[in-house]
Design a protein around this motif. Structure first.
Motif, PDB file in Angstrom:
ATOM      1  N   LEU A 151       0.829  -1.199   0.000  1.00 35.36           N
ATOM      2  CA  LEU A 151       0.000   0.000   0.000  1.00 35.36           C
ATOM      3  C   LEU A 151       0.866   1.253   0.000  1.00 35.36           C
ATOM      4  CD1 LEU A 151      -2.548  -1.064   2.778  1.00 35.36           C
ATOM      5  CD2 LEU A 151      -2.695  -1.493   0.320  1.00 35.36           C
ATOM      6  N   SER A 152       0.268   2.356  -0.407  1.00 37.52           N
ATOM      7  CA  SER A 152       0.974   3.630  -0.304  1.00 37.52           C
ATOM      8  C   SER A 152       1.314   3.873   1.160  1.00 37.52           C
ATOM      9  CB  SER A 152       0.104   4.757  -0.849  1.00 37.52           C
ATOM     10  OG  SER A 152      -1.149   4.799  -0.177  1.00 37.52           O
ATOM     11  N   LEU A 153       2.456   4.494   1.410  1.00 36.34           N
ATOM     12  CA  LEU A 153       2.890   4.706   2.782  1.00 36.34           C
ATOM     13  C   LEU A 153       1.976   5.707   3.486  1.00 36.34           C
ATOM     14  CD1 LEU A 153       6.784   4.851   2.470  1.00 36.34           C
ATOM     15  CD2 LEU A 153       5.309   2.879   2.895  1.00 36.34           C
ATOM     16  N   TYR A 154       1.620   5.404   4.734  1.00 40.53           N
ATOM     17  CA  TYR A 154       0.754   6.285   5.500  1.00 40.53           C
ATOM     18  C   TYR A 154       1.389   7.665   5.675  1.00 40.53           C
ATOM     19  CZ  TYR A 154      -1.281   1.743   6.782  1.00 40.53           C
ATOM     20  OH  TYR A 154      -1.837   0.493   6.745  1.00 40.53           O
ATOM     21  N   VAL A 155       2.691   7.690   5.879  1.00 40.40           N
ATOM     22  CA  VAL A 155       3.385   8.967   6.022  1.00 40.40           C
ATOM     23  C   VAL A 155       3.219   9.795   4.750  1.00 40.40           C
ATOM     24  CG1 VAL A 155       5.654  10.047   6.175  1.00 40.40           C
ATOM     25  CG2 VAL A 155       5.072   8.211   7.740  1.00 40.40           C
ATOM     26  N   THR A 156       3.395   9.158   3.601  1.00 47.27           N
ATOM     27  CA  THR A 156       3.250   9.853   2.323  1.00 47.27           C
ATOM     28  C   THR A 156       1.844  10.416   2.161  1.00 47.27           C
ATOM     29  OG1 THR A 156       4.867   8.375   1.297  1.00 47.27           O
ATOM     30  CG2 THR A 156       3.419   9.603  -0.186  1.00 47.27           C
TER      31      THR A 156
END
Length: 398
Positions: A151-156
């Motif tokens: 998944l796309s990084l939560y931070v990003t």
């Protein structure tokens, strides 16, 4: 003349005796006839809706085996229930490695659960691939080279929304709901980074919840009374449906942003689609229930698979499409490995996916995993839910 005769003779010999193929290489979990993979899934517990992933992927590899397997090898996916409980994840993962002898794990779900086995799998050099989590710990090749996310990084994602707020809602007063774990902390970190020096001023309330809590009603009530006009919702599972319902019940008129991994049809329907009207999230994937993708070739291929091999997977839910797309990517990785089915070679191909497409990704978005950077997706569109479908912006944001 002699040279021509020798050349002709050698050519004839080459036709009769083809070049010997490269030596086959195997690690535990691979052989001439089988590739054995493992995963842990919350078939029970607070995140049980994610069990769709395991059921869909098991069905996908049944289909692949019926078609002859991968490079002539049957794929066995052993999918075990961990109830979204880290202790059970540790027990099940040890069984997969030490009992079932898997070559690699794939698509196992959860930040806190997979974090519990990350050091163990990395110490043994076992690929922990395409984890169903966007934690930043899955993009740390220096310390954990054997672990990659799907998944796309939560931070990003948090950072992108923070930047969007600065540009589009300079009057924002932000209330945050987040899980009390790495997932929630990553989202808050990203949001603060995106807001920069204005973060402390713009965020007026942060409410955390534990997965053991029955509801998040009290947290939503606190946020609604904080003066927040923007609701940043980093919740998962049943807490998504609860939070959407509670916002509606309280008539809290805040701009509601929901983390993208939770913006699935199933969770929105659980809350009531009209109650979800106006929700925002970043978009990187096609939503299978949307009429705009009805004739998309990838969606049609997925639907044909689902109808035949996984009919219990809801036709209009994105989780099944995500599971299918991840399984297809795993198939590509294994195909690329050829007869070199060592764990090191599997990792090599899993971490060299620059510009790789996937059935679920929106046009213009690709996977860009490299040996130095495991972040799978870094570009998105912004989407708004109109009560039935997602309306997606025309420009990529990053």
């Amino acid at each position: 003349m002699i040279r021509r005769l020798v050349a002709a003779t050698l050519a004839t010999v080459a036709l009769c005796f083809p070049a010997i193929s490269a030596e086959k290489k195997y690690d535990q979990g691979a052989s001439d006839t089988e590739i054995r993979l493992g995963q842990t899934m919350p078939y029970s517990g607070p995140a049980s809706y994610v069990g769709i992933v395991g059921r869909t992927q098991t069905a996908y590899f049944r289909m692949i085996n019926a078609q002859g397997g991968i490079n002539g090898r049957k794929v066995t996916l052993i999918s075990l229930d961990d109830a979204y409980n880290p202790a059970k994840t540790v027990e099940a993962t040890r069984r997969l490695v030490e009992g079932d002898g898997v070559l690699a794990t794939m698509s196992s779900n959860g930040t806190v659960t997979q974090a519990a086995v990350q050091k163990y799998l990395n110490s043994k050099g076992i690929p922990q691939l395409m984890i169903g989590s966007g934690s930043s710990r899955w993009s740390d090749p220096q310390h954990f080279p054997w672990s990659t996310g799907a998944l796309s990084l939560y931070v990003t994602e948090g950072k992108i929304f923070g930047r969007w707020i600065l540009k589009n809602r300079p009057d924002a007063k932000i209330g945050v709901l987040a899980q009390n774990d790495d997932l929630g902390r990553d989202f808050i970190k990203g949001l603060r980074e995106g807001l920069g020096e204005k973060a402390s001023k713009l965020i007026v309330s942060e409410q955390m919840y534990d997965l053991t809590e029955p509801t998040v009603d009290s947290q939503i009530l606190t946020l609604s009374r904080s003066g927040a006009n923007v609701f940043f919702n980093a919740s998962t599972g049943k807490f998504v449906t609860q939070s959407i319902r509670k916002v509606k019940e309280l008539n809290w008129p805040a701009l509601h942003y929901l983390m993208s991994a939770s913006a699935t049809r199933m969770l929105l329907e659980g809350a009531g689609l009209q109650n979800a009207k106006g929700l925002m999230t970043v978009q990187s994937v096609k939503h299978v229930a949307s009429p705009k993708w009805k004739n998309d070739p990838d969606v049609k291929t997925y639907e044909a698979f689902r109808a035949k091999w996984s009919p219990d997977t809801p036709a209009d839910d994105d989780v099944g499409f995500y599971a299918y797309s991840s399984a297809l990517l795993m198939k590509r990785i294994l195909e690329a490995c050829g007869d070199n089915l060592t764990r090191a070679n599997v990792l090599k191909h899993a971490t060299n996916l620059k510009g790789q497409t996937s059935p679920i990704l929106l046009p213009g978005i690709t996977l860009n995993i490299s040996p130095d950077d495991y972040a799978p997706v870094t570009k998105f569109y912004m989407g708004v839910f109109n009560g039935d479908d997602w309306e997606v912006s025309g420009d990529l944001v990053q």
